[in-house]
Motif scaffolding. Sequence first.
Motif, PDB file in Angstrom:
ATOM      1  N   GLU A 124      -2.563   3.093 -13.604  1.00  0.00           N
ATOM      2  CA  GLU A 124      -1.912   1.963 -12.918  1.00  0.00           C
ATOM      3  C   GLU A 124      -1.032   2.486 -11.786  1.00  0.00           C
ATOM      4  OE1 GLU A 124      -2.035  -1.442 -13.659  1.00  0.00           O
ATOM      5  OE2 GLU A 124      -3.709  -0.825 -14.929  1.00  0.00           O
ATOM      6  N   PRO A 125      -0.980   1.785 -10.640  1.00  0.00           N
ATOM      7  CA  PRO A 125      -0.155   2.279  -9.534  1.00  0.00           C
ATOM      8  C   PRO A 125       1.337   2.023  -9.764  1.00  0.00           C
ATOM      9  CG  PRO A 125      -1.139   0.186  -8.936  1.00  0.00           C
ATOM     10  CD  PRO A 125      -1.673   0.537 -10.298  1.00  0.00           C
ATOM     11  N   PHE A 126       2.142   2.870  -9.190  1.00  0.00           N
ATOM     12  CA  PHE A 126       3.605   2.704  -9.175  1.00  0.00           C
ATOM     13  C   PHE A 126       4.188   2.411 -10.563  1.00  0.00           C
ATOM     14  CE2 PHE A 126       2.811   2.406  -4.641  1.00  0.00           C
ATOM     15  CZ  PHE A 126       3.908   3.082  -4.113  1.00  0.00           C
ATOM     16  N   MET A 127       4.031   3.384 -11.460  1.00  0.00           N
ATOM     17  CA  MET A 127       4.545   3.238 -12.819  1.00  0.00           C
ATOM     18  C   MET A 127       5.768   4.115 -13.072  1.00  0.00           C
ATOM     19  SD  MET A 127       2.666   1.020 -14.121  1.00  0.00           S
ATOM     20  CE  MET A 127       3.025   1.043 -15.859  1.00  0.00           C
ATOM     21  N   TYR A 158       9.896   2.261   4.540  1.00  0.00           N
ATOM     22  CA  TYR A 158      10.037   3.522   3.799  1.00  0.00           C
ATOM     23  C   TYR A 158       9.454   3.397   2.390  1.00  0.00           C
ATOM     24  CZ  TYR A 158      13.279   5.054   7.473  1.00  0.00           C
ATOM     25  OH  TYR A 158      13.835   5.405   8.667  1.00  0.00           O
ATOM     26  N   HIS A 159       9.028   4.543   1.855  1.00  0.00           N
ATOM     27  CA  HIS A 159       8.467   4.611   0.503  1.00  0.00           C
ATOM     28  C   HIS A 159       9.616   4.569  -0.514  1.00  0.00           C
ATOM     29  CE1 HIS A 159       6.283   6.149  -2.949  1.00  0.00           C
ATOM     30  NE2 HIS A 159       5.163   5.978  -2.272  1.00  0.00           N
ATOM     31  N   PRO A 160       9.433   3.861  -1.644  1.00  0.00           N
ATOM     32  CA  PRO A 160      10.503   3.837  -2.654  1.00  0.00           C
ATOM     33  C   PRO A 160      10.922   5.237  -3.127  1.00  0.00           C
ATOM     34  CG  PRO A 160       8.625   2.489  -3.357  1.00  0.00           C
ATOM     35  CD  PRO A 160       8.313   2.983  -1.992  1.00  0.00           C
ATOM     36  N   VAL A 192       0.854  -1.196   0.000  1.00  0.00           N
ATOM     37  CA  VAL A 192       0.000   0.000   0.000  1.00  0.00           C
ATOM     38  C   VAL A 192       0.885   1.240   0.000  1.00  0.00           C
ATOM     39  CG1 VAL A 192      -1.816   1.278   1.209  1.00  0.00           C
ATOM     40  CG2 VAL A 192      -1.815  -1.231   1.274  1.00  0.00           C
ATOM     41  N   GLY A 193       0.740   2.053  -1.039  1.00  0.00           N
ATOM     42  CA  GLY A 193       1.502   3.300  -1.146  1.00  0.00           C
ATOM     43  C   GLY A 193       0.656   4.491  -0.745  1.00  0.00           C
ATOM     44  N   GLU A 194       1.102   5.663  -1.189  1.00  0.00           N
ATOM     45  CA  GLU A 194       0.475   6.909  -0.736  1.00  0.00           C
ATOM     46  C   GLU A 194      -0.644   7.376  -1.688  1.00  0.00           C
ATOM     47  OE1 GLU A 194       3.500   9.825   0.338  1.00  0.00           O
ATOM     48  OE2 GLU A 194       2.345  11.330  -0.748  1.00  0.00           O
ATOM     49  N   ALA A 195      -0.231   7.815  -2.858  1.00  0.00           N
ATOM     50  CA  ALA A 195      -1.183   8.358  -3.840  1.00  0.00           C
ATOM     51  C   ALA A 195      -0.519   8.326  -5.211  1.00  0.00           C
ATOM     52  CB  ALA A 195      -1.544   9.799  -3.471  1.00  0.00           C
ATOM     53  N   PRO A 196      -1.308   8.316  -6.280  1.00  0.00           N
ATOM     54  CA  PRO A 196      -0.712   8.293  -7.620  1.00  0.00           C
ATOM     55  C   PRO A 196       0.089   9.560  -7.906  1.00  0.00           C
ATOM     56  CG  PRO A 196      -3.103   7.907  -7.701  1.00  0.00           C
ATOM     57  CD  PRO A 196      -2.776   8.325  -6.310  1.00  0.00           C
ATOM     58  N   GLY A 197       1.099   9.407  -8.761  1.00  0.00           N
ATOM     59  CA  GLY A 197       1.848  10.547  -9.288  1.00  0.00           C
ATOM     60  C   GLY A 197       1.440  10.777 -10.740  1.00  0.00           C
ATOM     61  N   GLU A 242       2.680   9.780 -13.685  1.00  0.00           N
ATOM     62  CA  GLU A 242       2.655   8.614 -14.582  1.00  0.00           C
ATOM     63  C   GLU A 242       1.441   7.720 -14.296  1.00  0.00           C
ATOM     64  OE1 GLU A 242       4.267   7.009 -17.821  1.00  0.00           O
ATOM     65  OE2 GLU A 242       5.029   8.799 -16.821  1.00  0.00           O
ATOM     66  N   GLU A 243       1.154   7.576 -13.007  1.00  0.00           N
ATOM     67  CA  GLU A 243       0.030   6.730 -12.584  1.00  0.00           C
ATOM     68  C   GLU A 243      -1.296   7.385 -12.990  1.00  0.00           C
ATOM     69  OE1 GLU A 243       2.497   7.760 -10.406  1.00  0.00           O
ATOM     70  OE2 GLU A 243       3.635   5.896 -10.503  1.00  0.00           O
ATOM     71  N   ASP A 244      -1.349   8.716 -12.855  1.00  0.00           N
ATOM     72  CA  ASP A 244      -2.558   9.466 -13.237  1.00  0.00           C
ATOM     73  C   ASP A 244      -2.834   9.290 -14.737  1.00  0.00           C
ATOM     74  OD1 ASP A 244      -4.647  11.519 -12.751  1.00  0.00           O
ATOM     75  OD2 ASP A 244      -3.373  12.747 -14.049  1.00  0.00           O
ATOM     76  N   CYS A 270      -1.651  -1.101  -4.286  1.00  0.00           N
ATOM     77  CA  CYS A 270      -2.646  -0.019  -4.324  1.00  0.00           C
ATOM     78  C   CYS A 270      -2.176   1.137  -3.439  1.00  0.00           C
ATOM     79  CB  CYS A 270      -4.025  -0.527  -3.890  1.00  0.00           C
ATOM     80  SG  CYS A 270      -4.065  -1.263  -2.266  1.00  0.00           S
ATOM     81  N   ASN A 271      -3.001   2.146  -3.317  1.00  0.00           N
ATOM     82  CA  ASN A 271      -2.633   3.343  -2.567  1.00  0.00           C
ATOM     83  C   ASN A 271      -3.719   3.722  -1.572  1.00  0.00           C
ATOM     84  OD1 ASN A 271      -0.094   4.337  -3.817  1.00  0.00           O
ATOM     85  ND2 ASN A 271      -1.338   4.380  -5.670  1.00  0.00           N
ATOM     86  N   VAL A 272      -3.338   4.556  -0.591  1.00  0.00           N
ATOM     87  CA  VAL A 272      -4.337   5.076   0.356  1.00  0.00           C
ATOM     88  C   VAL A 272      -5.317   5.977  -0.398  1.00  0.00           C
ATOM     89  CG1 VAL A 272      -4.685   6.529   2.405  1.00  0.00           C
ATOM     90  CG2 VAL A 272      -2.698   5.011   2.282  1.00  0.00           C
TER      91      VAL A 272
HETATM   92  N1  URA Z   1       3.757   6.751  -5.192  1.00  0.00           N
HETATM   93  C1  URA Z   1       2.733   6.135  -4.571  1.00  0.00           C
HETATM   94  O1  URA Z   1       2.618   6.166  -3.345  1.00  0.00           O
HETATM   95  N2  URA Z   1       1.884   5.478  -5.319  1.00  0.00           N
HETATM   96  C2  URA Z   1       1.981   5.377  -6.612  1.00  0.00           C
HETATM   97  O2  URA Z   1       1.135   4.739  -7.216  1.00  0.00           O
HETATM   98  C3  URA Z   1       3.064   6.023  -7.242  1.00  0.00           C
HETATM   99  C4  URA Z   1       3.939   6.704  -6.509  1.00  0.00           C
END
Ligand code: URA
Length: 243
Positions: A112-115, A213-215, A99-104, A106-108, A139-141
């Motif tokens: 797709e998440p984390f692209m 930690y977040h990537p 589970v990540g934070e929110a789309p950036g 590329e994801e927007d 997925c993300n929060v």
């Molecule tokens: N960072 C996030 O937390 N989520 C994403 O989908 C992309 C970057």
Amino acid sequence: MEIFPRTLSDVAQALRTRLSLFEDTQVSLMLTQQKIARASKSENVNAIQQLLQEKSTADVKMRVLKDSIIADCKRCKLCKTRTNIVFGSGNINADLVFVGEAPGAEEDKTGEPFMGRAGKLLTKMIEAMELSREQVYICNVVKCRPPENRNPEPDEIAECEPFLKAQLAIMKPKVIVALGRFACQCLSRSESPISTLRGVWTHYEGIPLMPTYHPAYLLRSPSKKKEVWEDLQAVMLKLKEKH
Ligand code: URA
């Protein structure tokens, strides 16, 4: 009691019973979808509760959550600037959910998440665990991109969090990895700093939760990769324990 039906008519009867069970599920699912279509904002939590009680598969429930409950979501101001809602992707029956934070950006763009760059690093982290992105769920929060990649605001998290909770309740993974401050604090119900939460097992609704930690942070502070790798190794052990 006989396990296998013996005659052709027994087989037909068994099939009829199965079909009627299937139809019941479909009908109640359709009713749920109709109710949701008319639901006011305050009724959404009830709709999610109703969905979670359905007899259908995780696959069907995730589809209803995505297409009928979240749908073309306008519950918070992020809907005005987003291109796509980033629901999540991967294996719905996975043992492991990130589970990540929110789309950036590329994801927007892709939905797709984390692209982006952080996503590529997450893919490497998953592969280092001898898994693939297709084997886990990501997925993300918050499901929509905050403008200029700013932090998600409390009202946006509050509106979106029920969807994350529903995803996790549907999938019931064996282990959850929370990436970064927002996911860690949201899932562990703690306001402690990420540096305190990281690397310490906790639980989310009875599911072991590893905060790390977040990537994106690792891209800025590569020396922290060692700590994250320790956390992921602990996750690998936990996944094996469960088998
Ligand atoms: N960072 C996030 O937390 N989520 C994403 O989908 C992309 C970057």
